[in-house]
Design an enzyme around this catalytic site. Structure first.
Site, PDB file in Angstrom:
ATOM      1  N   CYS A 117      38.603  48.385  41.406  1.00  0.00           N
ATOM      2  CA  CYS A 117      39.541  49.458  41.756  1.00  0.00           C
ATOM      3  C   CYS A 117      39.070  50.170  43.022  1.00  0.00           C
ATOM      4  CB  CYS A 117      39.654  50.459  40.601  1.00  0.00           C
ATOM      5  SG  CYS A 117      40.279  49.778  39.056  1.00  0.00           S
ATOM      6  N   CYS A 143      35.393  51.426  38.039  1.00  0.00           N
ATOM      7  CA  CYS A 143      35.591  49.988  38.257  1.00  0.00           C
ATOM      8  C   CYS A 143      35.417  49.650  39.739  1.00  0.00           C
ATOM      9  CB  CYS A 143      36.978  49.574  37.772  1.00  0.00           C
ATOM     10  SG  CYS A 143      37.444  47.892  38.240  1.00  0.00           S
TER      11      CYS A 143
END
Length: 460
Positions: free
Chosen positions: A383, A380
């Site tokens: 993230c 991600c």
């Protein structure tokens, strides 16, 4: 197709366009454009009119001969058009400027190509088209749920360029059925795909059936997870064009290799209209209920469908450019197997929790120390973006009595994380107090050190 007003500066007009003695811009595209452009625009055979030289003399032999010659020429031209290798053309244009790519697209397809305008920074495409000096068409999808500022922007663009945007609307019966059966905001509960299919994908499909090519504002940096491999030109893998069937539609992405910052530098330089929402923190702009501003440091697509996973942030208009996971024999994706060895949040100050460990957290009503836990996925980009601040926070909290941890919540753990840990999208940050079993979710989109530290200090 743009009117003469769209070609406002004669400095940008090629030889095919010149002002006549009355100052009006004349298009000579059917006379002076290259042969390939003319072939693309010829959709019907010419009407033959043969004048008999003498009364009673038959014109049939002359007409037949002319028709045979015309058909032979059309066959040769059609063969030449169909012989275009778009993979080779993509390689040829890979490092070309957006203006050069736009010029090639308009030259090849003429009136059978149109720019897809979304009401955001796609205005750059219209500016590039104007600078080529060639006629161009623009269409847009009006979902019925756009911001008022977007509609005002449409009007400003039409007046600035002297064009008429061709609007496509969703089918009223389909919209009524969706709203009556599921309400106005069902997408918050079961995802945005169904609503986008009715309001965007199907109207786009109708629009493209009248074209042989279309031009989009897709960029590789808009969504690294889904748009990283966008070509400059391609045979559209998802939609059909005027002739129908696979391969009947060509898709052009002139700004595929351009970064968002460079697009905005271009727009400011050319002093063109922009959507007022951009000045309010909106970057990627869609329908009003599904779009919100982003904060500094957030990726532009994080403002779209923010309640869903980052990797699901596509509406379906460009599904052909989404790279699917390649599965191995055991059913695991190669992408996941690679990511297994490319973890993030690696720091001695951050504890890596297992599934049994976090399940134990949920059972305890009294803990020795409070815990801050991030639910993440290594792939991600959001993230990855918060990794430095989270590591810095963990180091600051070291020795303070607050433990900082991480729990990988994708793959097999995703269903559990959604049901038990309030996972909505990655990353999700939870605080486990000392004297409560249920964690407290951090709802803010601010993921800098000071904001996270304020959250912890308020609850510890």
């Amino acid at each position: 197709m743009a009117s003469a007003a769209a070609l406002s500066s004669s400095a940008f007009l090629p030889r095919e366009l010149r002002a006549d003695q009355n100052g009006q811009v004349r298009s000579l595209d059917f006379v002076a454009l290259p042969a390939l452009a003319r072939r693309r625009r010829c959709t019907a055979r010419p009407v033959l009119s043969v004048e008999p030289q003498k009364m009673g003399e038959s014109v049939a032999p002359l007409a037949a001969a002319a028709m045979i010659a015309t058909e032979a020429a059309a066959a040769v031209e059609e063969k030449a058009v169909g012989a275009v290798n778009y993979e080779e053309l993509d390689r040829e244009l890979e490092h070309a400027s957006p203006l050069a790519i736009m010029d090639r697209a308009l030259e090849m397809f003429g009136n059978e190509i149109a720019i897809a305008f979304s009401g955001a920074e796609d205005v750059a495409l219209i500016e590039y088209a104007k600078l080529t000096g060639r006629p161009f068409r623009v269409f847009s999808l009006d979902t019925g749920r756009l911001n008022p500022e977007t509609y005002q922007f449409f009007d400003a663009v039409e007046k600035h360029y002297g064009i008429h945007i061709e609007y496509m609307f969703p089918d009223a019966v389909e919209v009524q059925a969706l709203v009556r059966n599921k309400g106005l905001f069902s997408f918050y509960e079961d995802g945005h795909q169904e609503c986008c299919k009715v309001r965007k994908v199907r109207p786009l499909r109708r629009a493209l059936k009248g074209l042989k090519a279309w031009i989009t504002g897709q960029r590789k940096d808009q969504s690294p997870g889904t748009r990283a491999n966008i070509p400059v030109v391609q045979v559209d893998p998802s939609f059909e064009g005027l002739d129908g069937g696979n391969g009947s539609l060509i898709k052009w992405n002139p700004v595929a290799n351009v970064e968002g910052q460079d697009i905005w530098n271009f727009l400011r330089t050319m002093d063109v209209p922009v959507n007022p929402l951009h000045y309010k923190g909106y970057v990627s702009i869609g329908c009003e209920p599904c779009t919100r501003p982003v904060l500094p440091g957030q990726h532009e697509r994080e403002g779209r469908w923010w309640w869903e996973d980052a990797k699901a942030k596509e509406c379906g208009l460009h599904k052909g450019n989404v790279v699917p996971s390649i599965t191995q024999g055991n059913g695991a994706s190669i992408a996941n197997s690679i990511n297994d060895t490319l973890d993030i949040f690696d720091s001695q100050a951050i504890v890596s929790l297992t599934r049994p460990g976090i399940e134990n957290f949920l059972k305890l009503e009294n803990r020795k120390d409070p815990w801050l836990v991030v639910l993440y996925a290594p792939w991600c980009q959001f993230c990855q973006a918060m990794e430095p601040s989270y590591i810095e926070l963990a180091e600051k909290l070291s020795g303070s009595g607050v433990k900082v941890a991480k729990f990988r919540a994708d793959g097999d753990q995703k269903s559990f994380a959604k049901q038990e840990l309030q996972l909505g999208s990655f990353p999700t940050i939870l605080f486990f107090p000392k004297h409560a079993s249920r964690p407290i979710k951090y709802f803010s989109e601010r993921r800098d050190v000071d904001s996270l530290l304020a959250f912890v200090s308020a609850l510890r």
